[in-house]
Design a protein around this motif. Structure first.
Motif, PDB file in Angstrom:
ATOM      1  N   ASP A 222      -5.662  -4.709 -22.628  1.00  0.00           N
ATOM      2  CA  ASP A 222      -6.685  -3.930 -21.946  1.00  0.00           C
ATOM      3  C   ASP A 222      -6.102  -3.317 -20.672  1.00  0.00           C
ATOM      4  N   SER A 223      -5.168  -2.387 -20.839  1.00  0.00           N
ATOM      5  CA  SER A 223      -4.525  -1.764 -19.686  1.00  0.00           C
ATOM      6  C   SER A 223      -5.502  -0.905 -18.898  1.00  0.00           C
ATOM      7  N   GLN A 224      -6.539  -0.384 -19.563  1.00  0.00           N
ATOM      8  CA  GLN A 224      -7.513   0.450 -18.882  1.00  0.00           C
ATOM      9  C   GLN A 224      -8.266  -0.327 -17.810  1.00  0.00           C
ATOM     10  N   PHE A 225      -8.587  -1.598 -18.099  1.00  0.00           N
ATOM     11  CA  PHE A 225      -9.292  -2.424 -17.121  1.00  0.00           C
ATOM     12  C   PHE A 225      -8.400  -2.666 -15.907  1.00  0.00           C
ATOM     13  N   GLN A 226      -7.116  -2.946 -16.142  1.00  0.00           N
ATOM     14  CA  GLN A 226      -6.199  -3.159 -15.031  1.00  0.00           C
ATOM     15  C   GLN A 226      -6.083  -1.896 -14.174  1.00  0.00           C
ATOM     16  N   LYS A 227      -6.029  -0.721 -14.813  1.00  0.00           N
ATOM     17  CA  LYS A 227      -5.948   0.532 -14.054  1.00  0.00           C
ATOM     18  C   LYS A 227      -7.192   0.730 -13.196  1.00  0.00           C
ATOM     19  N   SER A 228      -8.344   0.302 -13.719  1.00  0.00           N
ATOM     20  CA  SER A 228      -9.579   0.416 -12.954  1.00  0.00           C
ATOM     21  C   SER A 228      -9.524  -0.467 -11.705  1.00  0.00           C
ATOM     22  N   VAL A 229      -9.017  -1.705 -11.854  1.00  0.00           N
ATOM     23  CA  VAL A 229      -8.874  -2.597 -10.692  1.00  0.00           C
ATOM     24  C   VAL A 229      -7.917  -1.986  -9.673  1.00  0.00           C
ATOM     25  N   GLU A 230      -6.789  -1.445 -10.153  1.00  0.00           N
ATOM     26  CA  GLU A 230      -5.803  -0.834  -9.254  1.00  0.00           C
ATOM     27  C   GLU A 230      -6.403   0.365  -8.520  1.00  0.00           C
ATOM     28  N   SER A 231      -7.221   1.134  -9.226  1.00  0.00           N
ATOM     29  CA  SER A 231      -7.850   2.306  -8.607  1.00  0.00           C
ATOM     30  C   SER A 231      -8.768   1.895  -7.463  1.00  0.00           C
ATOM     31  N   TRP A 232      -9.548   0.827  -7.669  1.00  0.00           N
ATOM     32  CA  TRP A 232     -10.440   0.356  -6.605  1.00  0.00           C
ATOM     33  C   TRP A 232      -9.655  -0.216  -5.436  1.00  0.00           C
ATOM     34  N   ILE A 233      -8.542  -0.881  -5.713  1.00  0.00           N
ATOM     35  CA  ILE A 233      -7.706  -1.392  -4.614  1.00  0.00           C
ATOM     36  C   ILE A 233      -7.195  -0.228  -3.769  1.00  0.00           C
ATOM     37  N   GLU A 234      -6.784   0.858  -4.432  1.00  0.00           N
ATOM     38  CA  GLU A 234      -6.307   2.038  -3.697  1.00  0.00           C
ATOM     39  C   GLU A 234      -7.418   2.627  -2.826  1.00  0.00           C
ATOM     40  N   ARG A 235      -8.643   2.682  -3.368  1.00  0.00           N
ATOM     41  CA  ARG A 235      -9.755   3.222  -2.580  1.00  0.00           C
ATOM     42  C   ARG A 235     -10.063   2.342  -1.370  1.00  0.00           C
ATOM     43  N   PHE A 236     -10.082   1.014  -1.596  1.00  0.00           N
ATOM     44  CA  PHE A 236     -10.433   0.099  -0.514  1.00  0.00           C
ATOM     45  C   PHE A 236      -9.387   0.090   0.601  1.00  0.00           C
ATOM     46  N   THR A 237      -8.125   0.328   0.251  1.00  0.00           N
ATOM     47  CA  THR A 237      -7.042   0.226   1.244  1.00  0.00           C
ATOM     48  C   THR A 237      -6.610   1.583   1.800  1.00  0.00           C
ATOM     49  N   LYS A 238      -7.210   2.668   1.324  1.00  0.00           N
ATOM     50  CA  LYS A 238      -6.816   4.006   1.775  1.00  0.00           C
ATOM     51  C   LYS A 238      -7.149   4.172   3.265  1.00  0.00           C
ATOM     52  N   GLY A 239      -6.153   4.610   4.012  1.00  0.00           N
ATOM     53  CA  GLY A 239      -6.371   4.798   5.454  1.00  0.00           C
ATOM     54  C   GLY A 239      -6.640   3.511   6.202  1.00  0.00           C
ATOM     55  N   ASP A 240      -6.185   2.388   5.664  1.00  0.00           N
ATOM     56  CA  ASP A 240      -6.387   1.068   6.285  1.00  0.00           C
ATOM     57  C   ASP A 240      -7.865   0.723   6.466  1.00  0.00           C
ATOM     58  N   ALA A 241      -8.712   1.247   5.556  1.00  0.00           N
ATOM     59  CA  ALA A 241     -10.144   0.945   5.644  1.00  0.00           C
ATOM     60  C   ALA A 241     -10.406  -0.545   5.498  1.00  0.00           C
ATOM     61  N   HIS A 242      -9.576  -1.234   4.720  1.00  0.00           N
ATOM     62  CA  HIS A 242      -9.790  -2.665   4.490  1.00  0.00           C
ATOM     63  C   HIS A 242      -9.595  -3.484   5.769  1.00  0.00           C
ATOM     64  N   LYS A 243      -8.765  -2.992   6.675  1.00  0.00           N
ATOM     65  CA  LYS A 243      -8.537  -3.738   7.911  1.00  0.00           C
ATOM     66  C   LYS A 243      -9.795  -3.723   8.796  1.00  0.00           C
ATOM     67  N   ARG A 244     -10.498  -2.596   8.790  1.00  0.00           N
ATOM     68  CA  ARG A 244     -11.771  -2.552   9.522  1.00  0.00           C
ATOM     69  C   ARG A 244     -12.794  -3.477   8.867  1.00  0.00           C
ATOM     70  N   MET A 245     -12.686  -3.587   7.523  1.00  0.00           N
ATOM     71  CA  MET A 245     -13.589  -4.480   6.801  1.00  0.00           C
ATOM     72  C   MET A 245     -13.286  -5.945   7.145  1.00  0.00           C
ATOM     73  N   PHE A 246     -12.000  -6.275   7.322  1.00  0.00           N
ATOM     74  CA  PHE A 246     -11.625  -7.632   7.707  1.00  0.00           C
ATOM     75  C   PHE A 246     -12.288  -8.012   9.039  1.00  0.00           C
TER      76      PHE A 246
END
Length: 404
Positions: A222-246
Motif C-alpha cells: 500500500d504505497s499510496q497510503f505511505q505517500k499520503s502520510v508523507e504528504s501530510w508530514i510535508e504540510r505540517f513541517t512546511k515553513g517550520d509550522a510544526h515548531k510553533r505547534m510544539f
C-alpha cells in the motif's frame, strides 16, 4: 496422548513469545505477584487479569474482575469461556494472543521433546549409582532412535502423499505436454518481478505505531497510503509550522496526557488535538465544533460538558473538562469497535461513531475477515480516509521532533 495447547502472543509487550499449557494446568495473566504470565509493560492489564486453564482437552479463559475486561474476537466476556484454535484474545491496552493445539512433529517442538527427555534421564542417571548408568544410557539411545525414526517416516509419508495427489499428477502431465509441444521455446525458469516494497523511516514508523496500538499495519504493497502520510508530514513541517505547534502543545499537553491516562488510553491519541484544533482553545469550525477537541454541542452534552448559550457557559473551551470528555468518548469508541481497531476509532472520531458502526456491521454481515479500517476504507468518505494518515503524520512528527 494428553491434550496440550500453545499460547502465542501476536501483539503487545510479549509479542512473538509463547508458552504451553498441559492437561490440568492453569496460568494467571496479569501484573501482580500471583501472575505466572507477567504483562508488566501493558498499562491496562490488572494485577490478576485473567486465568487460562486446560480441562478435559478444552482450553478455557476466565476474566478475574479486571478493570478493562477481557475480549475474544472483539467481544467482552463476562464468564468462563471456551477458547477455540485461532480465537484472538485481547486484554489490557496492547496484549493479544492466540491458541493452537500442540504439535509434537513440528521441528521446534520435536527438538524440545527430545531435549527434555534427555535432560530428565541425565538427571536421574546422575543421582543413581554407577552400576545403573549403562541400562539407562542404552534405554535413552533406544528412545531417541525410535522417536527420530517415527518422525522421519511420518515426514516421508506426507511427502509421498503430496507427490501422488491428483493435483500434482495433473500439473506434471500439463507441464510435460507443454514441453513436448514447445521443446525450444519453453524457458527453464521464468523471472518473476519482485514488487517494490517501501522500506524507509516513514514506513517503519507507520508499522511501529500500528503495533503499539495493537492494530493491523497497512499492507506492504500500500504505497499510496505511505505517500499520503508523507504528504501530510510535508504540510505540517512546511515553513517550520510544526515548531510553533510544539510551543502551543506545551500549554495543554500535561492536561491531555492526564485525561487519556485516566481512561487507560495511549497518550498518542492526544495528537488528535493537533489535527482538530492545532492546540487552539478558541478554534471554531464552520459547523459549530468548538475547543481543543472540536466537540459539537450535542456530543459535548452527552459526555457531561455544559453548553448553554443563554448563560454564556460553554465547557468545550475548558481544557481539563473537555479533555476528560474526549478521553471518555475515545474509550467508548474502542469498546464499540474492539481494542485492536484504534485506527477505526480514530476514523470514527472524524466521521461519527454511528456512521462507522453501520459500515462495520454491514461488513460483518458480508463476512469480511476483519471489519477494521483497512477493510472499510473504500466505503468511507474521502475526508475520513485522509484523516487517519493525517493523524499518523502528527504522531510521527511528535515522536521524532529532532528529525524535522
Amino acid at each position: 496422548m494428553k491434550s496440550r495447547f500453545v499460547i502465542r502472543f501476536v501483539a503487545g509487550p510479549l509479542h512473538d513469545k509463547s508458552f504451553e499449557l498441559g492437561e490440568g494446568d492453569q496460568r494467571i495473566l496479569g501484573k501482580g505477584d500471583t501472575a505466572q504470565v507477567r504483562l508488566d509493560e501493558d498499562a491496562l492489564v490488572s494485577r490478576s487479569h485473567a486465568r487460562l486453564s486446560l480441562e478435559k482437552g478444552s482450553l478455557w479463559i476466565e476474566d478475574l474482575g479486571s478493570r478493562n475486561g477481557t475480549f475474544i474476537n472483539g467481544k467482552k466476556i463476562e464468564k468462563k469461556t471456551l477458547l477455540r484454535p485461532g480465537d484472538k484474545v485481547t486484554l489490557g491496552q496492547l496484549s493479544c494472543f492466540q491458541c493452537s493445539p500442540w504439535n509434537a512433529l513440528e521441528p521446534s517442538r520435536f527438538a524440545s521433546v527430545v531435549l527434555t527427555r534427555v535432560t530428565n534421564v541425565a538427571a536421574r542417571m546422575k543421582r543413581r549409582p554407577k552400576a545403573s548408568i549403562w541400562p539407562q544410557f542404552l534405554m535413552l539411545q533406544f528412545i531417541v532412535c525410535v522417536v527420530v525414526a517415527a518422525a522421519w517416516w511420518g515426514g516421508k509419508q506426507l511427502r509421498l502423499g503430496a507427490a501422488k495427489s491428483p493435483v500434482a499428477e495433473s500439473s506434471r502431465e500439463v507441464s510435460d505436454q507443454r514441453v513436448m509441444e514447445n521443446p525450444v521455446q519453453t524457458p527453464l525458469r521464468t523471472a518473476v518481478p519482485t514488487p517494490d516494497v517501501p522500506r524507509n523511516f516513514i514506513w517503519d514508523e507507520i508499522v511501529t505505531i500500528s503495533r503499539r496500538f495493537g492494530d493491523t499495519p497497512p499492507s506492504a504493497m500500500d504505497s499510496q497510503f505511505q505517500k499520503s502520510v508523507e504528504s501530510w508530514i510535508e504540510r505540517f513541517t512546511k515553513g517550520d509550522a510544526h515548531k510553533r505547534m510544539f510551543e502551543r502543545k506545551e500549554k495543554y499537553w500535561s492536561t491531555i496526557q492526564g485525561a487519556l491516562s485516566g481512561e487507560g488510553l495511549p497518550v498518542e491519541l492526544g495528537y488528535l488535538v493537533w489535527i482538530e484544533s492545532e492546540f487552539n482553545l478558541a478554534a471554531l469550525s464552520p459547523v459549530g465544533a468548538l475547543g481543543l477537541w472540536q466537540f459539537m454541542p450535542g456530543t459535548a452534552r452527552d459526555f457531561g460538558l455544559q453548553v448553554d448559550s443563554a448563560r454564556k457557559l460553554d465547557e468545550r473551551t475548558d481544557p481539563e473538562k473537555s479533555s476528560r470528555a474526549a478521553a471518555q468518548y475515545l474509550s467508548m469508541l474502542l469498546k464499540q469497535f474492539g481494542t485492536d481497531r484504534y485506527l477505526l476509532a480514530v476514523a470514527s472520531y472524524n466521521a461519527g461513531q454511528n456512521k462507522i458502526r453501520r459500515k462495520a456491521i454491514a461488513a460483518q454481515i458480508r463476512r469480511a475477515p476483519k471489519p477494521d479500517f483497512w477493510a472499510l476504507r473504500d466505503q468511507l468518505p474521502q475526508e475520513t480516509v485522509d484523516y487517519v494518515p493525517k493523524f499518523l503524520a502528527a504522531v510521527i512528527i511528535n515522536r521524532n521532533p529532532e528529525r524535522w
